[in-house]
Design a protein around this motif. Structure first.
Motif, short mmCIF file in Angstrom:
data_model
loop_
_atom_site.label_atom_id
_atom_site.label_comp_id
_atom_site.label_asym_id
_atom_site.label_seq_id
_atom_site.Cartn_x
_atom_site.Cartn_y
_atom_site.Cartn_z
N ASP A 176 13.60 -11.58 -2.53
CA ASP A 176 12.62 -11.53 -3.63
C ASP A 176 12.20 -10.12 -4.03
O ASP A 176 11.63 -9.95 -5.10
N LEU B 58 9.80 -8.43 -3.23
CA LEU B 58 8.37 -8.30 -3.49
C LEU B 58 7.81 -7.03 -2.87
O LEU B 58 6.91 -6.40 -3.41
N ASN C 217 8.34 -4.25 -5.19
CA ASN C 217 7.47 -4.32 -6.37
C ASN C 217 6.04 -3.91 -6.07
O ASN C 217 5.27 -3.64 -6.98
N GLN C 218 5.66 -3.90 -4.78
CA GLN C 218 4.28 -3.56 -4.48
C GLN C 218 3.97 -2.09 -4.71
O GLN C 218 2.82 -1.70 -4.81
N GLN D 193 -4.48 -0.51 3.58
CA GLN D 193 -3.52 -1.10 2.63
C GLN D 193 -2.22 -1.38 3.35
O GLN D 193 -1.87 -0.72 4.32
N SER D 194 -1.48 -2.35 2.84
CA SER D 194 -0.20 -2.59 3.47
C SER D 194 0.79 -3.15 2.48
O SER D 194 0.43 -3.72 1.46
N ILE E 299 3.89 -5.79 2.52
CA ILE E 299 4.36 -6.84 3.40
C ILE E 299 5.66 -7.41 2.85
O ILE E 299 5.76 -7.68 1.66
N LEU F 80 7.58 -10.56 3.57
CA LEU F 80 7.54 -11.81 4.35
C LEU F 80 8.89 -12.24 4.89
O LEU F 80 8.98 -12.64 6.04
N LYS G 155 9.51 -10.33 7.88
CA LYS G 155 8.35 -10.23 8.77
C LYS G 155 7.96 -8.79 9.01
O LYS G 155 7.54 -8.40 10.10
N THR H 44 5.70 -5.45 8.12
CA THR H 44 4.53 -4.92 7.44
C THR H 44 4.51 -3.41 7.60
O THR H 44 4.84 -2.88 8.66
N LYS I 24 1.86 -0.51 7.18
CA LYS I 24 0.41 -0.43 7.05
C LYS I 24 -0.04 1.01 7.20
O LYS I 24 0.56 1.78 7.95
#
Lengths: 185, 129
Positions: B86, B88, B91-92, B100-101, B103, B105, B108, B110, B112
């Motif tokens: 994805d 994602l 894209n963050q 702030q982090s 992630i 998914l 798994k 992260t 941070k």
């Protein structure tokens, strides 16, 4: 004797009608979940979704009953997770979906909120549930950023979904859902 | 049965409560935030590497599920590339504040930002300046 038979007949019809409409809504929710998964992730925030499946849940909540809405949502999440997602997706969806449905049921019981307002709360609590599950699973404390962003996106999407579903609830004939055979009320 | 009966509507109150609570959470995130000092990378909850935020560097993080490429630049960090479906995490975009982090998914993973100066080496690939 004859009377009794007639009653049984009606009851059976009601039962069939109820099973059919529940099944229909679950199918609809699954299709919407699939559709939503096809929308590319153009949102900057993971977990931000339109929540179009919530249209079905809200409609079920207002046209059928609270247990129906909850049942349809849980069934849909389990089925969708088996089809497209995975075990982790199922945990996030279940905690979000169940929390938001529960909140919507409670708010509806208060009776002083419009469908749109109930849906807004549902959107927010869906994200709260998901973030809570993520916090437990990922064990990260940056979670408040995530939550604060998703809180507001939940309000926005909840509003859109709420407007759509309140129109649906207003326009769909009761006879489509009513457990009484035929007859609009 | 028309539900045209005049029932008092408290929508406004509900939305106000939600908005205020949301702002509260946002404020909380800001207050507990502040400048970060290091980047903590964890996979499945275990910290695998800590990098100082002041370093400009690129790192490839290998997780059991796939790879993520990190870029640390000018006190900010982002995921520039990943082989997750994805994207994602990509894209963050940039993050720079404590707490702030980013992630990912599916992996798994992260990433941070913490307030502590890069502490004792926890990852094998800590580079000494």
């Amino acid at each position: 004797m004859k009377d009794n038979k007639g009653k049984n007949n009606i009851r059976q019809k009601q039962y069939i009608r109820s099973v059919t409409s529940h099944g229909m809504l679950v199918a609809m929710a699954i299709v919407l979940s699939w559709l939503e998964a096809q929308i590319p992730a153009f949102f900057a925030v993971p977990g931000m979704k339109l929540g179009i499946t919530n249209i079905v849940v809200v409609t079920a909540l207002y046209k059928m009953s609270s247990p129906s809405a909850m049942g349809i949502n849980i069934l849909r999440i389990i089925l969708v997770s088996f089809m497209f997602g995975g075990p982790s997706a199922m945990i996030y969806s279940l905690s979000g979906g169940m929390l938001s449905t529960l909140i919507m049921i409670l708010l509806k019981k208060i009776r002083h909120f419009s469908i749109t307002a109930v849906s807004i709360a549902g959107g927010v609590f869906h994200n709260i549930g998901q973030v809570a599950a993520a916090a437990v699973i990922l064990n990260t404390d940056g979670i408040f950023w995530y939550l604060s962003v998703l809180w507001f996106t939940g309000m926005v999407t909840g509003t859109l979904i709420g407007i759509l579903s309140s129109q649906l609830v207003k326009r769909l004939p009761d006879s489509l859902f009513s457990l009484r055979s035929g007859g609009t009320k | 049965m028309e539900t045209k009966k005049k029932k008092p509507r408290y929508d406004f109150i509900l939305i106000l409560i939600l908005a205020v609570a949301g702002l509260g959470i946002l404020a909380f995130a800001f207050l507990t935030g502040g400048g970060g000092a290091s980047v903590e990378v964890s996979v499945d909850g275990r910290i695998i590497a800590v990098y100082p935020l002041s370093d400009n560097r690129e790192e490839v993080i290998n997780t059991p599920e796939g790879k993520n490429r990190l870029e640390i630049k000018d006190g900010r960090v982002r995921v520039t590339d990943a082989d997750c479906p994805d994207k994602l995490c990509v894209n963050q975009g940039w993050i720079s504040m404590k707490g702030q982090s980013v992630i990912c998914l599916p992996h798994k993973l992260t990433v941070k930002i913490t307030g502590e100066e890069a502490p004792e080496s926890k990852g094998a690939d800590i580079v000494v300046k």
